[in-house]
Design a protein around this motif. Structure first.
Motif, short mmCIF file in Angstrom:
data_model
loop_
_atom_site.label_atom_id
_atom_site.label_comp_id
_atom_site.label_asym_id
_atom_site.label_seq_id
_atom_site.Cartn_x
_atom_site.Cartn_y
_atom_site.Cartn_z
N UNK A 18 0.84 -1.21 0.00
CA UNK A 18 0.00 0.00 0.00
C UNK A 18 0.87 1.25 0.00
N UNK A 19 1.88 1.28 0.86
CA UNK A 19 2.72 2.48 0.97
C UNK A 19 3.50 2.72 -0.32
N UNK A 20 3.97 1.65 -0.94
CA UNK A 20 4.70 1.79 -2.20
C UNK A 20 3.80 2.42 -3.27
N UNK A 21 2.55 1.93 -3.37
CA UNK A 21 1.61 2.52 -4.34
C UNK A 21 1.30 3.97 -3.99
N UNK A 22 1.15 4.22 -2.71
CA UNK A 22 0.82 5.56 -2.21
C UNK A 22 1.87 6.58 -2.65
N UNK A 23 3.13 6.20 -2.59
CA UNK A 23 4.21 7.11 -2.94
C UNK A 23 4.42 7.17 -4.45
N UNK A 24 4.51 6.00 -5.09
CA UNK A 24 4.83 5.96 -6.52
C UNK A 24 3.73 6.59 -7.38
N UNK A 25 2.50 6.49 -6.95
CA UNK A 25 1.40 7.05 -7.73
C UNK A 25 1.27 8.56 -7.59
N UNK A 26 1.98 9.11 -6.61
CA UNK A 26 1.86 10.55 -6.35
C UNK A 26 0.64 10.90 -5.53
N UNK A 27 -0.08 9.90 -5.04
CA UNK A 27 -1.28 10.15 -4.24
C UNK A 27 -0.96 10.97 -2.99
N UNK A 28 0.25 10.80 -2.47
CA UNK A 28 0.64 11.50 -1.24
C UNK A 28 0.57 13.01 -1.39
N UNK A 29 0.69 13.51 -2.62
CA UNK A 29 0.68 14.96 -2.83
C UNK A 29 -0.64 15.60 -2.45
N UNK A 30 -1.72 14.82 -2.49
CA UNK A 30 -3.03 15.35 -2.12
C UNK A 30 -3.45 14.99 -0.72
N UNK A 31 -2.51 14.49 0.09
CA UNK A 31 -2.84 14.03 1.44
C UNK A 31 -2.07 14.83 2.48
N UNK A 32 -2.14 16.13 2.38
CA UNK A 32 -1.42 16.99 3.31
C UNK A 32 -2.17 17.26 4.60
N UNK A 33 -3.44 16.82 4.69
CA UNK A 33 -4.21 17.03 5.93
C UNK A 33 -4.19 18.50 6.32
N UNK A 34 -4.05 18.81 7.61
CA UNK A 34 -3.98 20.21 8.04
C UNK A 34 -2.77 20.96 7.49
N UNK A 35 -1.78 20.21 7.02
CA UNK A 35 -0.57 20.85 6.49
C UNK A 35 -0.77 21.44 5.10
#
Length: 378
Positions: A129-146
């Motif tokens: 899951x974490x590998x997909x999360x990073x490689x797909x660029x999904x993390x860019x839209x998961x900044x939460x309060x940040x």
């Protein structure tokens, strides 16, 4: 010639601390009120009657507290830019804002999903899951309060770029804006917010940036830069118009909002307030900006008059407030999960989650400041 950097004023740091405390309270409210959006919405969902106080309180907060944080950040960013120059300023902002945002995206958000997982969702094998999360660029839209750090970094990069193209000229102090000018600016930002919400209504986002509120954020950031360069923040905070605007917004804001809510829901659903060609959306946008401006002016007046002191407890809180902002989301979620075992009392649970969430977040922020690698960014 660059403008002189504004001196550090204790009351501004304490006002920033208070704003972050209100951010934590906002997210505690959303957890139980279901007014807004957050990682975890605790059961049961309150009735509409029980939600009304939260609608008023949370709308009042939303009207000013994030815009005020952008204003205060810009006030000191202008001085930092003048001292460091564009290149060094950008490098410093990338560390102080970019790294905390990445910490949240790549560590804290995945921990909430995989570690806390308040929804009991099956994410599959964590490594996959974490590998997909990073490689797909999904993390860019998961900044939460940040999202705030991301937006502030973008604003600072824009400011540095503009300064590189057009160096800031030497300026002298000017009087603070008049009441008529402030009122006109509030109305203008309200109309701009209404226009943006025709395409980006409340509840939508682009990479976790809620553009429906960005007319205020951009305007107040620019106002913070202007206040630093022109030297009118302290006179404005000390003015009678700031005190009067604060009281007017504090007393009149809830009354007008309640009237808008009652009249608006008679002829349309609550969604009409969120955006589109509806008088409700126009009314909320203008109310939001005028009330937010009044509350922000009142907060400036209150803190400059009564909290312009430097004590060890206040300094301790101020130094850790950004760390609280970064770390409070998983703390609130973990505590809300723990509080499921408690008897249900809507307002009592909100108060309990706010107080314990702040206490635990401050402890974690203090520990983070003692940790190599984290101290420089939190």
């Amino acid at each position: 010639m660059s403008p002189a950097s504004p001196s550090r004023l204790p009351w501004i740091d304490h006002l920033r601390t208070a704003s972050i405390v209100l951010v934590v309270n906002m997210h505690a409210c959303v957890t139980y009120s279901h007014v807004g959006d957050w990682y975890m919405m605790a059961d049961p969902e309150p009735t509409l009657a029980a939600k009304v106080p939260f609608i008023i309180w949370q709308s009042m907060l939303q009207s000013f507290f994030m815009g005020l944080l952008f204003f205060l950040a810009a006030y000191f960013a202008a001085g930092s830019l003048a001292r460091r120059g564009p290149g060094a300023f950008v490098r410093e902002r990338l560390v102080r804002l970019g790294l905390p945002a990445l910490l949240y995206m790549l560590v804290i958000h995945p921990f909430i999903l995989l570690g806390l997982n308040p929804w009991d969702h099956d994410f599959g094998p964590p490594v996959a899951f974490y590998t997909r999360f990073v490689r797909s660029g999904e993390f860019l839209g998961e900044s939460g309060p940040l999202w705030f750090a991301v937006a502030l970094l973008l604003f600072c990069l824009g400011l540095a770029g503009w300064t590189k193209l057009r160096p800031m000229a030497n300026v002298t102090s000017t009087p603070p804006p008049s009441g008529r000018l402030l009122l006109g600016c509030g109305l203008g930002i309200g109309l701009a917010s209404f226009a943006i919400r025709l395409g980006q209504p409340i509840g939508t986002n682009v990479l976790n940036l809620q553009l429906c509120f960005f007319a205020q954020y951009i305007a107040w950031f620019l106002a913070g830069v202007h206040a630093a360069r022109r030297g009118w923040l302290v006179p404005l905070a000390a003015s009678s118009q700031a005190r009067h605007a604060g009281w007017l917004a504090l007393v009149g804001g809830p009354v007008v909002l309640l009237g808008l809510f009652v009249l608006g829901t008679k002829s349309a659903g609550i969604e009409a307030f969120f955006g589109g060609v509806h008088w409700q959306a126009l009314g909320l946008a203008v109310w939001e900006q005028l009330t937010g401006l009044g509350l922000a002016l009142g907060a400036l007046a209150l803190f400059s008059r009564h909290v312009n002191v430097e004590t060890r407890p206040l300094r301790w809180l101020a130094d850790r407030s950004f760390g609280v902002y970064v770390l409070h989301a998983p703390v609130l979620i973990a505590l809300a999960l723990l509080f499921r075992a408690l008897p249900y009392h809507l307002y009592g649970l909100v108060a309990l989650l706010t107080l314990t969430g702040l206490a635990v977040s401050y402890v974690l922020a203090d520990l983070a400041r003692r940790t190599p690698g984290l101290k420089s960014i939190l």
